[in-house]
Enzyme design. Structure first.
Site, PDB file in Angstrom:
ATOM      1  N   ASP A 158       0.532  -1.005  -0.041  1.00  0.00           N
ATOM      2  CA  ASP A 158       0.258   0.263   0.357  1.00  0.00           C
ATOM      3  C   ASP A 158       0.246   0.906  -0.568  1.00  0.00           C
ATOM      4  O   ASP A 158       0.357   2.144   0.144  1.00  0.00           O
ATOM      5  CB  ASP A 158      -1.134  -0.231   0.995  1.00  0.00           C
ATOM      6  CG  ASP A 158      -0.077  -0.429   2.689  1.00  0.00           C
ATOM      7  OD1 ASP A 158       0.942  -0.255   2.692  1.00  0.00           O
ATOM      8  OD2 ASP A 158      -0.924  -0.174   3.421  1.00  0.00           O
ATOM      9  N   ARG A 170       8.870  27.825   3.192  1.00  0.00           N
ATOM     10  CA  ARG A 170       8.065  29.337   2.495  1.00  0.00           C
ATOM     11  C   ARG A 170       7.846  29.214   2.539  1.00  0.00           C
ATOM     12  O   ARG A 170       7.242  30.561   2.552  1.00  0.00           O
ATOM     13  CB  ARG A 170       8.150  29.102   0.432  1.00  0.00           C
ATOM     14  CG  ARG A 170       9.848  28.871  -0.167  1.00  0.00           C
ATOM     15  CD  ARG A 170       9.816  28.816  -1.210  1.00  0.00           C
ATOM     16  NE  ARG A 170       9.431  27.322  -2.142  1.00  0.00           N
ATOM     17  CZ  ARG A 170       9.033  27.320  -3.567  1.00  0.00           C
ATOM     18  NH1 ARG A 170       8.582  27.861  -4.171  1.00  0.00           N
ATOM     19  NH2 ARG A 170       8.208  25.933  -3.641  1.00  0.00           N
ATOM     20  N   ASP A 178      15.825  39.132  -6.990  1.00  0.00           N
ATOM     21  CA  ASP A 178      15.363  39.909  -6.300  1.00  0.00           C
ATOM     22  C   ASP A 178      16.310  40.620  -5.030  1.00  0.00           C
ATOM     23  O   ASP A 178      17.015  39.494  -4.571  1.00  0.00           O
ATOM     24  CB  ASP A 178      13.420  39.203  -5.362  1.00  0.00           C
ATOM     25  CG  ASP A 178      13.821  38.241  -4.476  1.00  0.00           C
ATOM     26  OD1 ASP A 178      14.805  37.850  -3.569  1.00  0.00           O
ATOM     27  OD2 ASP A 178      13.377  36.951  -5.160  1.00  0.00           O
ATOM     28  N   LYS A 198      11.547  42.046  -8.438  1.00  0.00           N
ATOM     29  CA  LYS A 198      11.066  41.188  -8.707  1.00  0.00           C
ATOM     30  C   LYS A 198       9.363  40.972  -7.446  1.00  0.00           C
ATOM     31  O   LYS A 198       9.733  41.292  -6.879  1.00  0.00           O
ATOM     32  CB  LYS A 198      11.138  39.643  -8.437  1.00  0.00           C
ATOM     33  CG  LYS A 198       9.880  38.560  -8.231  1.00  0.00           C
ATOM     34  CD  LYS A 198      11.575  37.317  -8.555  1.00  0.00           C
ATOM     35  CE  LYS A 198      10.690  36.548  -7.209  1.00  0.00           C
ATOM     36  NZ  LYS A 198      11.625  35.650  -6.678  1.00  0.00           N
ATOM     37  N   THR A 238       9.621  26.245 -10.090  1.00  0.00           N
ATOM     38  CA  THR A 238       8.792  26.360 -11.358  1.00  0.00           C
ATOM     39  C   THR A 238       9.671  26.965 -12.039  1.00  0.00           C
ATOM     40  O   THR A 238       9.441  26.300 -14.020  1.00  0.00           O
ATOM     41  CB  THR A 238       7.887  27.564 -11.457  1.00  0.00           C
ATOM     42  OG1 THR A 238       8.119  28.815 -11.025  1.00  0.00           O
ATOM     43  CG2 THR A 238       6.875  26.124 -10.386  1.00  0.00           C
ATOM     44  N   GLY A 273      10.397  30.168 -12.888  1.00  0.00           N
ATOM     45  CA  GLY A 273       9.328  31.706 -13.240  1.00  0.00           C
ATOM     46  C   GLY A 273      10.506  32.542 -13.421  1.00  0.00           C
ATOM     47  O   GLY A 273      10.870  33.370 -14.352  1.00  0.00           O
ATOM     48  N   THR A 274      11.034  32.946 -11.544  1.00  0.00           N
ATOM     49  CA  THR A 274      11.782  33.467 -10.868  1.00  0.00           C
ATOM     50  C   THR A 274      13.000  33.760 -12.346  1.00  0.00           C
ATOM     51  O   THR A 274      13.558  34.208 -13.105  1.00  0.00           O
ATOM     52  CB  THR A 274      12.032  33.497 -10.130  1.00  0.00           C
ATOM     53  OG1 THR A 274      10.851  33.664  -8.936  1.00  0.00           O
ATOM     54  CG2 THR A 274      13.435  34.396  -9.348  1.00  0.00           C
TER      55      THR A 274
END
Ligand code: R5P
Length: 286
Positions: A34, A91, A161, A184, A215, A217-218
């Site tokens: 399981d 975070r 940033d 940013k 991701t 993105g930054t």
């Protein structure tokens, strides 16, 4: 002292065992049909110091860590040190909106139950160390990242940033070059906006250094802005490479020349080991 390498930090535990000259603890790991996790320690550790190395990401690895800690405690270890190369949930270090959990604190409190000490690497914010109810400290991968980048003729180190500007400055100082930061705004979990900021990057080789690539993105937006301003070559480097979803494709298609991460999360981009930083932080235990 024994080193117990969990399934999310096998290579790092092996390097640490070599660096500290301490044996790896023999264990059996398996998963039941399981998918529940099982561990058995194959050597007696009563009265011994044990160092558990396990990245607390993703969720299943946190459960594995709690079960490993329980096994080590049950077997009568004298002292349990937990190395969290990457501390997942760090975070969510506060309530950004009413009704939210302080997830970093929830995880930290549970890890503290069977830990005499916790050491993590480049936490997203230092104050999360206070969420542990046992002594907790951090070490940094920036010296190792800077060492790797030294061979790349970097002209400028950038933080994506303002919050990461000290990290960029530290890397730049070690590499003997300039540093600066981008501006940013985070719109949501997957969308960020990098504001145009005039930087002297035309014809330059730039490294963008951050704590986490999630991701992508930054970094992708930062790369696009730097390309727009005429940067010649762009390296992106982070301590914790989560590379969620299409992060790799995003970075490559934005025009990134190389992606560099450490082994706090093992991936194809783990080109830098945090073992020297951890070994230095642990030297008093060996
Ligand atoms: C945020 O403050 C962190 O330092 C990173 O910049 C962020 O986690 C990167 O996330 P993503 O790769 O999803 O843009």
């Amino acid at each position: 002292m024994y080193i117990l390498g969990g399934t999310s930090a096998t290579s790092l535990a092996t390097v640490l065992s070599r660096t500290l000259n301490q044996p790896l603890l023999k264990t059996t790991f398996k998963r039941f049909p399981d998918d529940e996790f099982y561990i058995r320690l194959e050597e007696p550790i009563e009265g011994e110091d044990v160092l558990i190395v396990q990245t607390a990401y993703p969720d299943a690895k946190i459960v594995e860590l709690l079960i490993m800690q329980d096994a080590v405690c049950e077997a009568g270890a004298k002292r349990i040190s937990v190395i969290l190369p990457y501390f997942g949930y760090s975070r969510q270090d506060k309530k950004f909106e009413e009704g939210e959990a302080i997830s970093a604190r929830a995880i930290a409190e549970h890890i503290s139950i069977h830990a005499d000490e916790v050491i993590t690497v480049d936490p997203h914010k230092e104050h999360i160390l206070e969420f542990f109810t046992t002594p907790a400290r951090s070490c940094s991968a920036v010296p190792q990242i800077a060492e790797y980048l030294k061979g790349k003729n970097i002209d400028l180190v950038l933080a994506p940033d303002m919050g990461a500007k000290d990290r960029a400055l530290q890397a730049a100082t070690l590499m003997g070059c300039e540093s600066d930061y981008l501006e940013k705004t985070r719109i949501d979990g997957t969308t960020v906006k990098i504001h145009p900021k005039s930087l002297n990057v035309h014809g330059k080789t730039v490294a963008i250094v951050d704590d986490i690539i999630s991701t992508g993105g930054t970094m992708a937006n930062s790369i696009k802005e730097l390309k727009h301003q005429g940067a010649k070559k762009i390296y992106v480097a982070c301590t914790h490479g989560l590379f969620a979803g299409q992060a790799k494709e995003k970075l490559t298609s934005a025009g990134c020349d190389e992606i560099i991460a450490t082994d706090t999360i093992e991936s194809e981009f783990s080109k830098v080991s945090v073992a020297p930083s951890l070994a230095q932080a642990l030297v008093h235990l060996a």
